[in-house]
Each structure stands twice: as structure tokens, then as C-alpha cells.
Design a protein around this motif. Structure first.
Motif, PDB file in Angstrom:
ATOM      1  N   GLY A 171       0.817  -1.209   0.000  1.00 38.18           N
ATOM      2  CA  GLY A 171       0.000   0.000   0.000  1.00 38.18           C
ATOM      3  C   GLY A 171       0.853   1.262   0.000  1.00 38.18           C
ATOM      4  O   GLY A 171       0.564   2.223  -0.713  1.00 38.18           O
ATOM      5  N   THR A 203      -5.980  -0.291  -6.395  1.00 39.15           N
ATOM      6  CA  THR A 203      -6.003  -0.890  -5.054  1.00 39.15           C
ATOM      7  C   THR A 203      -5.756  -2.389  -5.069  1.00 39.15           C
ATOM      8  O   THR A 203      -5.968  -3.054  -4.066  1.00 39.15           O
ATOM      9  CB  THR A 203      -7.363  -0.631  -4.367  1.00 39.15           C
ATOM     10  N   LYS A 251      -6.442   1.193   0.950  1.00 37.20           N
ATOM     11  CA  LYS A 251      -7.470   1.359  -0.081  1.00 37.20           C
ATOM     12  C   LYS A 251      -8.284   2.607   0.166  1.00 37.20           C
ATOM     13  O   LYS A 251      -8.457   3.445  -0.717  1.00 37.20           O
ATOM     14  CB  LYS A 251      -8.437   0.159  -0.048  1.00 37.20           C
ATOM     15  N   SER A 260     -10.895  -0.499 -13.038  1.00 36.49           N
ATOM     16  CA  SER A 260     -10.951  -1.429 -11.922  1.00 36.49           C
ATOM     17  C   SER A 260     -11.747  -2.664 -12.291  1.00 36.49           C
ATOM     18  O   SER A 260     -12.758  -2.591 -12.971  1.00 36.49           O
ATOM     19  CB  SER A 260     -11.570  -0.752 -10.702  1.00 36.49           C
ATOM     20  N   GLU A 318     -15.795  -1.346  -6.363  1.00 37.83           N
ATOM     21  CA  GLU A 318     -14.929  -0.180  -6.396  1.00 37.83           C
ATOM     22  C   GLU A 318     -15.314   0.747  -7.541  1.00 37.83           C
ATOM     23  O   GLU A 318     -15.473   1.955  -7.371  1.00 37.83           O
ATOM     24  CB  GLU A 318     -13.485  -0.652  -6.546  1.00 37.83           C
TER      25      GLU A 318
END
Lengths: 492, 322
Positions: A397, A421, A429, A450, A455
Motif C-alpha cells: 500500500g 487498489t 485502499k 478497476s 470499487e
């Protein structure tokens, strides 16, 4: 008769449960479809059957014999064969040699090419396939190479054949031939486990369908007793459970980027526009052409047609540098492969796209560079003791945040996020979502690719759905609906 | 809390040893030869070592750049040979002014490097093969020009480069120090030096960050050719005679020095400050072995082993990291 039974299979990876207590029974001679969105657990399920993955819990029963986990050897010896999307063929060897690779028929020390060619021809004949066993595999089209893979599995006495999206790379004539082969396999009593996103072929070929979602088995249904709408509902039927941070209404009337009939890099005739302060989502299945479109916009692939206008002015970036200079940034999908410079510091990674802007007479203004890195470390909360840390020491991350910092530092007007993410934890996220919000609130535009339905629906103002390199549908926020998107995405 | 401080201190010490371990090896080697031979640790011998390694040090800068990029340049030894022959031929057979001869020869060396870079970047051939072929071609050209015979009788002014002194320091050593400083400046301060690391570390990411990867390759191989050229001029002036063996096998010594100095053969990692140590280790080793009357062939065995160990160490580091 059940030839293969999966009983209560669970597979956990750090932070994710890929398969949760999944039980499926496969009957001899049936074609059994496995369907589900990207990330539903299909691949992990196949890998459990082939011995590539050891489940944490549960058992696999082949012909009454119980295993807690398989190895590739055991799996093959019990007649499980797989046709992957990537073929395991040696292009410079003949068809027959490939079929008998590692198990060559020999006379003493000498390979008996004639006998191998004869046996290969016999297999092909059973299926009415017209392939010369002496042809080099590299001279065959993808469709024929796939048939060689199937013949190879059959020569190893496969009784259960797993096919992972076999029709995806095929032309419609080739797919037709594949369907005929599948029918013949069934007639010979081979069990076919058929993974596909294409509804039409699933309804044509299979006897039963198992739906997976988020690592769980949702249902196994008889193909004759269901229809496409019901199936899609089973695949996506879940409530949006994550909450997405609210953002202020910030969409302006001004169009930032206007793409018309863009073609090249495997996509065709792509048209859309994004306004200032707007998040446009790109939905679709893997390989639908979303990343490819992003590469075209970013000058990382060659455009063959169409036009792109930025602020009403025609732009044609031929390199990423051109794109960066005209105000486009791309946070790539494959963080380790295309984003991170692992052996370099957070400072160097942050400044990489703007080094020349902060240099005088070729010399980097190191103070400015450091200031830049510190600024983004603060503003997007990169968790690190120092910006002199190498980014290989950061979590996924935080690495992603550094890559995003690199692109924010280039002061872009349009930021393309490709699977931003993927593979990062929940906390990071939501920070990335907040960051996207603050970008559009500041009047920038965002294109968000995505594969996670939640999302893309949670973050976008509008969604464009791609399928097979073309736009297959477009929805405004009020019309967002998982079934509709899924239908557009699996349109053929 | 004292415990934590201690831990941090230990971690720092380990980091320090990892980054500067090569200097420990250098000092150990110096210590060993000081005991083994009474002629080693005397000032004129140490200056000797510095002068002997200067050609190596000069060429190592360009070679380190190439390694950083994830490439290799096997042609540097031949470039050194060709520079000797061509510069010698210009001065002796064509009666050319030494300054002009040096200028033309260095341009030639740079262009050879550029050719390597162009082929590698545009035809996407493996650097190993491109520069190996170039090495053979250039060596052949050197033979064709000189017919295999030594060229000598250069103007006196030319000798200053290889044989002169600046105060107590030999000119070749001065040139080496200047070039090492330039190399360190390029890598630490300029944006294009930073690009060497980026392209060597992850070419795809570098490209997507807006770096023009081809230009970086042209530049790095050109610089490798240029610095090899400078080393060649220094050798020519030092030996006062151009021979076709001037640069023989030097590429391997230069490679050894770089890898000893911690430049990774897989690209993306390395620092000039440690390359200096690698260069000095090779110099001390050669000089010490000569003082101890080790035969030439035994020296080959030892130098080959050093290369092997250095690369093995690098690869093991990588394996540990992944």
C-alpha cells in the motif's frame, strides 16, 4: 457417478480467503461450467485440482480416492489435465513431439518419430481434427495449438479436462471447432470443467453450472433450468458492503479530455469524454482493452487511428514523456513490474517523472527534490521513518502511494489509475479513495480502471464498459447496476 | 531503552559494513602485503600502485555506468588498443599535432561506444553479443592499421600525460581522480545519472516515468567508449609505444574492479566511491604479487578467482533479497 468431488475446500492467503468452504461434485462425462467475476476464486480452485495450490482445509476425492491435497504428479496420474490460457508448447518441435514431450516413444535410445506421429494422428482422427503431426507447432495458429494441447492431455489419459477460458483467444471459426471437440470429449466420457465468461457458449456446451463469488460457492444449477439473467444475478448478487468516502459535487461543465474513435494496441473505435472534476470508471473483464486504452492515451503504445483533445486542443503523445508534459499521468496496473524502482529511495521514486523540471544545467536541485518527497510523504501519509528509505522495504500500500506521489508531482490534469487498489490492504485502499476524491475536488479528472465491481461503482461518476477491445456500454451513476455492467462486460 | 539504542547502533554498524565492507577488504589486503613484503608499504611503491591502476580507474567509470544500466561492454579493451594504434599512427605516420590526434581519437572512441548503444537500443540485441562482436572487429582494425607492428617515436610533449607529475602526483593519477570525480558527480547530482539507475533497475517503469530509455543507452555506451579512449591515451603516453596488445583482456580487469566495488551485474545498484576500492584492490593485488615474485600465470588464476568470487557474492546478495 461422481468422478471428482471437492469437499469443503478452503484456501487462505494472507489477508484474503480465496476459497471458503467450497464443495462441488463433477459427474463423469458432463461439461461443467465454472463462472464468477474476476477474483471469485476460479483460478485457485483449478490450482487446487492440479496440485499447484495446497488447500488449508477440505479434501479432494478422485474416483473414490481421498486426498487432502494433490501434487502435480498425483493430479496428472489420476487423469486430471488442464488447458491453460498460456500454452505449454515448444514452438520449434513438431506437433507429435510436443504431444509426447518428456514421454517420447523410443526404440532403445533413439526417438521413434514415426510411432509418435502415428499415435498423434490416431488421436486427431478420433476428433476429426486435420493437423499434420509433423508440422512445427510454431507454424500453427492459436486455435490449432490449443487442439495440440488437448491432444497432449488426452494422450496422457486425461479423464477430467479443465479448460480455462479456452475460447478467449480464438476466432469464431476456431471456437466453433473447439465446441465440436468438447462435444466429442463428453461423448467419450471425459469430464470437461469449462471456465468462461461467455454466456452463449456456456449455455450451448455445458450440462451444469457452478457459480463462485468472493471465494464461496453460490450455487450449482442445471444449465437447462436457468437463464442468462438469473445466472448474472447469482454472479454479482451482493450488496455493496464497503462504504466509499463522500465527495463534494465537483463536476464542472468543462470537458477536459475528449477521445474520439481511438484505435490501436488491440482496441478499436474508443470514444468517451471526461469533464473536469469527474471520475470516469472503466469496467470490463481482464483483457477487455482497458489497460490498452490507457497505454494509448499515455503514449506508451502506438495509435493507429482516432483523435484525443485535451482542453479542446488536439494532442498526440508518442511517448510517455509527451503525455506527462501535456498533463496526463498513469498509475500503472503492475506496481512491481511497471511502477516501482525497488532499489531506489522514496525520494528518487517520487521525483522520477519531474527530475528534469527540478534540474538546472543537468544538476538536480537536491533540496527541492527532498522537499517534494517530504511534501507527499506528509500529504498522502506514506508510512516511513525517512524518505531516504528504499521503497522495497515498504508495504504494498505504501509503495503504491509512492508511485501515486510520483504522478501527483508531475502536476497532471488527468490521472489514470489502473487497478489502483489491487493487492493492498483495506486501510490503504480507503486512503487512495480519499486521494482520488481530493483530486477531482481540486478540478482534476480521473480515469479509473478497476476489475472490482464495488470499487468501480463506488468511485465513478460514470462508467464505460469495455468488451473485446470495444466500448460495449456506458452508464450514468443513477443507472449503475451490477447486472447491467456484467451483461455489457460479457457481451459477445 | 538503552537496549533499543544498542539495537539501532548495531543495525547501523551492519549497514555501514555492508556498504563499505569492500574498504575493509582493501585495508586487510594492504596489511597482508605490508607484512609479506618490506618493499610494499613505502611511499614510492604506493604511488606506483596508484599510477598502475589509473588506466583501470579511468575506464572503470564508463564501465560502471554500463553495468548500472544492466548491460556490459566487452569492447573497452579493444577500444583502448585501437586508440593506441590510431593516435600513434596519426602522430607518427601523419605527423599530426598531438592535441588534434587526441581529439580525433577520443571522438572515434566515443562513436564506437555510441554504435554499441545504438545497436543495443534499436535492434534490441543482447549487449554481451554486440560488444563481443565489436571487440573482435576493433581488434582486427587495429591489426590492419598497424600491421601488427609497434608504432613509436611520439613528440616529447605527448609524454607528459603518462609520465609527468603534478607536484608529487603522477599526471595519470590526477586524470583518474578528476574522472572519478566526474563519474561520481554524474551519478549523484545529475538527472541523467539518476536515469542510469532507473533504467537498470526497471526499464519498463523508467519508460513509463517519461525517461527516453534509448537516449540513456546511447549516452551510457558513448561515455563508456569515451572513458576507455582516455584510458587508452594515458597508456599510450605511459608506454611511449602503440602496440596491438595494449588493451588485451583489460575489459575483464575493469569488470572485476567494478563488481568488486559492488556494482551489480544485474543493473541498478552501484556507487563510484566503492568502485575506487575495487580498482585499488586489483592494483594492490597485482603489485603485491609482483613484489612476492608470484608468477604471471598464478596471478591469472588468482585474478580469475577474484572475479568469480565477486560475482558470486553479488548474485548471492540478490538471491537473499528476493
Amino acid at each position: 457417478m461422481n468422478i471428482l468431488e471437492l469437499k469443503n475446500i478452503t484456501k487462505k492467503y494472507p489477508g484474503v480467503i480465496a476459497l471458503n468452504d467450497v464443495s462441488i461434485e463433477f459427474v463423469q462425462g458432463e461439461a461443467h461450467a465454472l463462472v464468477g467475476e474476476n477474483g471469485a476464486g476460479k483460478s485457485t480452485l483449478i490450482k487446487s485440482c492440479t496440485g499447484a495450490v495446497k488447500p488449508n482445509d477440505g479434501s479432494i476425492v478422485i474416483d473414490g480416492e481421498v486426498f487432502t491435497s494433490l501434487t502435480p504428479q498425483i493430479s496428472e496420474a489420476h487423469g486430471i489435465g488442464v488447458i491453460y490460457q498460456e500454452f505449454n508448447l515448444v514452438g520449434e518441435l513438431s506437433v507429435a513431439e510436443n504431444i509426447f514431450l518428456g514421454r517420447a516413444i523410443r526404440k532403445g535410445l533413439v526417438i521413434n518419430k514415426k510411432a509418435m506421429a502415428r499415435e498423434a494422428a490416431a488421436i486427431f482422427e478420433q476428433f476429426n481434427i486435420d493437423i499434420d503431426p509433423n508440422e512445427l507447432v510454431s507454424n500453427l495458429t492459436v486455435g490449432y495449438q490449443q487442439l495440440v494441447e488437448i491432444a497432449k492431455a488426452l494422450s496422457q489419459k486425461a479423464r477430467i479436462l479443465i479448460m480455462d477460458e479456452p475460447s478467449a483467444p480464438l476466432t469464431s471459426a476456431e471456437a466453433e471447432r473447439l465446441y465440436q471437440v468438447v462435444e466429442k470429449l463428453k461423448a467419450k466420457g471425459v469430464t470437461v470443467i469449462y471456465i468462461s465468461h461467455r454466456m452463449e457458449e456456456i449455455f450451448r456446451l455445458t450440462d451444469r453450472i457452478t457459480v463462485l463469488r468472493d471465494g464461496q460457492k453460490i450455487a450449482t444449477v442445471k444449465t437447462s433450468e436457468t437463464n442468462m439473467d438469473d445466472l448474472v444475478k447469482l454472479m454479482v448478487g451482493r450488496e455493496l458492503k464497503e462504504t466509499y468516502p463522500q465527495r463534494k459535487a465537483c463536476i464542472s461543465d468543462e470537458v477536459l479530455i475528449e477521445v474520439k474513435n481511438l484505435s490501436g494496441n488491440g482496441v478499436n473505435d474508443i470514444s468517451f469524454e471526461i469533464r473536469k472534476g469527474e471520475v470516469l470508471g472503466f469496467a470490463g473483464l481482464i483483457g477487455a482493452g482497458r489497460t490498452e486504452t490507457a497505454e494509448l492515451l499515455f503514449g506508451a503504445a502506438k495509435r493507429t487511428g482516432g483523435s484525443v483533445r485535451l482542453h479542446g486542443k488536439e494532442v498526440h503523445p508518442k511517448t510517455p514523456r509527451d503525455a506527462i508534459d501535456s498533463g496526463i499521468a498513469l498509475v500503472p496496473e503492475d506496481r512491481k513490474g511497471k511502477g516501482a524502482l525497488l532499489d531506489m529511495t522514496i525520494r528518487s521514486n517520487t521525483s522520477m517523472a519531474v527530475l528534469e523540471r527540478i534540474s538546472n544545467f543537468f544538476t538536480i536541485d537536491l533540496k527541492e527534490e527532498k522537499r517534494l518527497a517530504e511534501e507527499y510523504k506528509q500529504s498522502i501519509r506514506i508510512k516511513t521513518p525517512s524518505v531516504e528509505q528504499k521503497i522495497k522495504n515498504l508495504s504494498g500500500g505504501n509503495q503504491q502511494k509512492v508511485i501515486i506521489a510520483r504522478w501527483l508531482a508531475s502536476k497532471p490534469e488527468l490521472v489514470i489509475f489502473d487497478e489502483p487498489t489491487r493487492g493492498i490492504d483495506v486501510g490503504a485502499k480507503s486512503e487512495i479513495y480519499t486521494l482520488v476524491n481530493s483530486l477531482v475536488e481540486a478540478g482534476k479528472s480521473v480515469l479509473m480502471i478497476s476489475s472490482e465491481m464495488e470499487e468501480v461503482m463506488g468511485m465513478s461518476d460514470r462508467i464505460v464498459v469495455l468488451c473485446d477491445g470495444k466500448i460495449s456500454g456506458s452508464l450514468d451513476r443513477k443507472d449503475f447496476n451490477q447486472e447491467t455492467i456484467m451483461n455489457f462486460a460479457s457481451q459477445k | 531503552m538503552g537496549h533499543l539504542e544498542n539495537l539501532k547502533g548495531t543495525a547501523k554498524a551492519v549497514d555501514f559494513a555492508k556498504q563499505n565492507g569492500i574498504y575493509i577488504v582493501l585495508f586487510a589486503l594492504i596489511g597482508f602485503f605490508s607484512f609479506a613484503s618490506e618493499n610494499f608499504l613505502v611511499s614510492h611503491n604506493l604511488m606506483n600502485v596508484a599510477r598502475q591502476v589509473s588506466m583501470l580507474g579511468i575506464a572503470a567509470v564508463g564501465f560502471a555506468f554500463v553495468l548500472l544500466l544492466g548491460g556490459i561492454d566487452l569492447s573497452v579493451g579493444s577500444v583502448i588498443t585501437l586508440v593506441n594504434v590510431v593516435c600513434g599512427w596519426f602522430m607518427v605516420n601523419a605527423g599530426m599535432n598531438p592535441v588534434l590526434a587526441i581529439f580525433i581519437t577520443l571522438t572515434m572512441a566515443t562513436l564506437i561506444g555510441f554504435a554499441n548503444g545504438w545497436i543495443i537500443a534499436n535492434i534490441e540485441m543482447p549487449p554481451l553479443i554486440v560488444t563481443l562482436a565489436m571487440m573482435i572487429i576493433i581488434e582486427g582494425v587495429a591489426f590492419l592499421i598497424s600491421k601488427g607492428l609497434p608504432i613509436y617515436g611520439f613528440p616529447d610533449s605527448f609524454a607528459v600525460i603518462g609520465q609527468g607529475y603534478l607536484g608529487p602526483i603522477p599526471i595519470p593519477v590526477v586524470i583518474m581522480i578528476v574522472i572519478l570525480a566526474i563519474g561520481a558527480f554524474i551519478l549523484n547530482k545529475t538527472y541523467f545519472g539518476r536515469y542510469f539507475y532507473a533504467v537498470g533497475g526497471n526499464e519498463e517503469a523508467a519508460k513509463l516515468s517519461g525517461i527516453k530509455v534509448k537516449n540513456v543507452k546511447y549516452l551510457v555506451y558513448s561515455l563508456s567508449g569515451f572513458f576507455a579512449g582516455v584510458a587508452g591515451i594515458v597508456i599510450l603516453s605511459r608506454t611511449n609505444s602503440a602496440t596491438v596488445t595494449a588493451g588485451k583482456m583489460l575489459e575483464l580487469e575493469i569488470l572485476t574492479a567494478c563488481v568488486l566495488g559492488g556494482v551489480s551485474v544485474t543493473g541498478g545498484v552501484g556507487r563510484i566511491s566503492n568502485v575506487i576500492a575495487g580498482v585499488l584492490i586489483l592494483g594492490v593485488l597485482s603489485n603485491g604479487m609482483v613484489l612476492m615474485n608470484v608468477t604471471e600465470f598464478t596471478q591469472m588464476v588468482i585474478k580469475g578467482s577474484v572475479l568469480l568470487i565477486a560475482v558470486a557474492f553479488d548474485c548471492l546478495q540478490h538471491r537473499k533479497a528476493s
